[in-house]
Scaffold this active site. Structure first.
Site, PDB file in Angstrom:
ATOM      1  N   ASP A 116       0.872  -1.165   0.000  1.00  0.00           N
ATOM      2  CA  ASP A 116       0.000   0.000   0.000  1.00  0.00           C
ATOM      3  C   ASP A 116       0.915   1.223   0.000  1.00  0.00           C
ATOM      4  O   ASP A 116       1.561   1.514   1.004  1.00  0.00           O
ATOM      5  CB  ASP A 116      -0.899  -0.024   1.232  1.00  0.00           C
ATOM      6  CG  ASP A 116      -1.906   1.109   1.261  1.00  0.00           C
ATOM      7  OD1 ASP A 116      -1.664   2.158   0.610  1.00  0.00           O
ATOM      8  OD2 ASP A 116      -2.931   0.960   1.953  1.00  0.00           O
ATOM      9  N   HIS A 117       0.982   1.914  -1.117  1.00  0.00           N
ATOM     10  CA  HIS A 117       1.927   3.021  -1.258  1.00  0.00           C
ATOM     11  C   HIS A 117       1.569   4.245  -0.410  1.00  0.00           C
ATOM     12  O   HIS A 117       2.352   5.177  -0.329  1.00  0.00           O
ATOM     13  CB  HIS A 117       2.084   3.405  -2.731  1.00  0.00           C
ATOM     14  CG  HIS A 117       2.955   2.444  -3.477  1.00  0.00           C
ATOM     15  ND1 HIS A 117       4.271   2.693  -3.747  1.00  0.00           N
ATOM     16  CD2 HIS A 117       2.698   1.204  -3.964  1.00  0.00           C
ATOM     17  CE1 HIS A 117       4.786   1.670  -4.387  1.00  0.00           C
ATOM     18  NE2 HIS A 117       3.853   0.747  -4.530  1.00  0.00           N
ATOM     19  N   ARG A 118       0.422   4.202   0.238  1.00  0.00           N
ATOM     20  CA  ARG A 118       0.120   5.287   1.182  1.00  0.00           C
ATOM     21  C   ARG A 118       0.959   5.138   2.443  1.00  0.00           C
ATOM     22  O   ARG A 118       1.159   6.102   3.176  1.00  0.00           O
ATOM     23  CB  ARG A 118      -1.369   5.271   1.545  1.00  0.00           C
ATOM     24  CG  ARG A 118      -2.274   5.603   0.361  1.00  0.00           C
ATOM     25  CD  ARG A 118      -3.711   5.400   0.705  1.00  0.00           C
ATOM     26  NE  ARG A 118      -3.954   3.972   0.985  1.00  0.00           N
ATOM     27  CZ  ARG A 118      -5.131   3.482   1.305  1.00  0.00           C
ATOM     28  NH1 ARG A 118      -6.183   4.266   1.420  1.00  0.00           N
ATOM     29  NH2 ARG A 118      -5.274   2.195   1.531  1.00  0.00           N
TER      30      ARG A 118
END
Length: 144
Positions: A116-118
């Site tokens: 999850d690149h967040r």
């Protein structure tokens, strides 16, 4: 909101006849390889016998899923929320590789990390995979 967890709890995807369940090895970073192997075997056995309690499949921070036993070379796994990453493991295959100008047959497998690149930068994920590759190619480094 991103919550930094203090524990490393590794989920293990287990396929059952009636669906998938992800029991969790709690505090995996505080256990040796033997302890993790024993805990994993116990969780998988209890999952197959439908004897897991909710505490056994809650609190995961990262999941490992393996479809190699189904003859799958590679796949992209879906992240289990609220976790931020999952590692997909494919089957081990013999492949030719050039080593020191010679063709050699080597066992190879594909690992795919979904992040999850967040919460996790792609470069951090790549470094994780790089370390996994080094450990799998030279497992004795885990003992040093």
């Amino acid at each position: 909101q991103i919550i930094l967890k203090q524990n490393i709890n590794i989920g293990l995807a287990v396929a059952l006849d009636d669906g998938l369940i992800v029991p969790v090895v709690k505090d995996a970073d505080k256990k040796g390889l033997g302890g993790i192997a024993q805990n994993t075997a116990d969780l998988v056995e209890r999952a197959k016998n439908k004897k897991l309690l909710p505490v056994d499949y809650e609190g995961g921070t990262f999941t490992v899923t393996n479809l190699g036993m189904f003859d799958i070379e590679n796949f992209i796994a879906i992240i289990n929320q609220p976790e931020t990453a999952i590692l997909a493991v494919g089957k081990i295959m013999k492949k030719s590789e050039i080593i020191d100008d010679e063709i050699k047959i080597q066992p190879m497998m594909n690992l795919t990390l979904s992040c999850d690149h967040r919460a996790i930068d792609g470069a951090v994920g790549a470094k994780f995979l790089q370390q996994m590759k080094q450990i799998l190619e030279e497992p004795m480094t885990m003992l040093i």
